[in-house]
Scaffold this active site. Structure first.
Site, PDB file in Angstrom:
ATOM      1  N   MET A  64      25.862 -13.282 -18.751  1.00  0.00           N
ATOM      2  CA  MET A  64      24.524 -13.437 -19.320  1.00  0.00           C
ATOM      3  C   MET A  64      24.075 -14.887 -19.169  1.00  0.00           C
ATOM      4  O   MET A  64      24.855 -15.806 -19.410  1.00  0.00           O
ATOM      5  CB  MET A  64      24.541 -13.051 -20.804  1.00  0.00           C
ATOM      6  CG  MET A  64      23.215 -13.226 -21.513  1.00  0.00           C
ATOM      7  SD  MET A  64      23.330 -12.783 -23.272  1.00  0.00           S
ATOM      8  CE  MET A  64      23.391 -10.999 -23.152  1.00  0.00           C
ATOM      9  N   CYS A  65      22.819 -15.071 -18.772  1.00  0.00           N
ATOM     10  CA  CYS A  65      22.235 -16.413 -18.701  1.00  0.00           C
ATOM     11  C   CYS A  65      20.920 -16.391 -19.485  1.00  0.00           C
ATOM     12  O   CYS A  65      20.801 -15.655 -20.455  1.00  0.00           O
ATOM     13  CB  CYS A  65      22.038 -16.835 -17.241  1.00  0.00           C
ATOM     14  SG  CYS A  65      20.867 -15.814 -16.328  1.00  0.00           S
ATOM     15  N   TYR A  66      19.960 -17.188 -19.073  1.00  0.00           N
ATOM     16  CA  TYR A  66      18.673 -17.251 -19.768  1.00  0.00           C
ATOM     17  C   TYR A  66      17.810 -16.023 -19.475  1.00  0.00           C
ATOM     18  O   TYR A  66      17.356 -15.339 -20.383  1.00  0.00           O
ATOM     19  CB  TYR A  66      17.899 -18.505 -19.358  1.00  0.00           C
ATOM     20  CG  TYR A  66      18.620 -19.788 -19.652  1.00  0.00           C
ATOM     21  CD1 TYR A  66      18.512 -20.399 -20.899  1.00  0.00           C
ATOM     22  CD2 TYR A  66      19.421 -20.385 -18.693  1.00  0.00           C
ATOM     23  CE1 TYR A  66      19.183 -21.574 -21.172  1.00  0.00           C
ATOM     24  CE2 TYR A  66      20.093 -21.562 -18.957  1.00  0.00           C
ATOM     25  CZ  TYR A  66      19.976 -22.157 -20.199  1.00  0.00           C
ATOM     26  OH  TYR A  66      20.647 -23.311 -20.462  1.00  0.00           O
TER      27      TYR A  66
END
Length: 108
Positions: A64-66
């Protein structure tokens, strides 16, 4: 798995609930501390070794990132390190927070 797979936040949530995969969050420390998915391991260059010692290559990993863009590069990197199953979460934490506002933890 020769290539990572993109999944929705709903699919990620189900995998997490079923214990079918671990979740890593690659955002910066401040963003992670302000809010992250519960059980998310904060994966950075400094914590990568600890993560790899704790989770063998047969562990399915969700990244997961932004917004779901940077996670693709990290997912590819984890595949290259030897992980068998890696997923990039479409929409990233922004989508997670919109879909599951009650499932957000704070702190490092």
């Amino acid at each position: 798995m020769e290539q990572f797979e993109c999944i929705t936040v709903e699919e990620a949530y189900q995998k997490l609930r079923q214990g079918a995969a671990v979740l890593v969050d690659i955002r910066d420390p401040q963003s992670y501390a302000m809010g992250h998915a519960p059980q998310a391991f904060h994966l950075t260059n400094d914590t990568l070794g600890a993560f790899m010692r704790k989770h063998g290559f047969d562990t399915a990993v969700m990244v997961m990132c932004y917004h779901g863009n940077s996670s693709k590069g990290a997912a590819q990197y984890l595949l290259q390190q030897g992980y068998d199953a890696v997923y990039s979460i479409d929409g990233g934490f922004e989508a997670w927070h919109r879909r599951f506002p009650a499932n957000v933890a704070n702190g490092a």
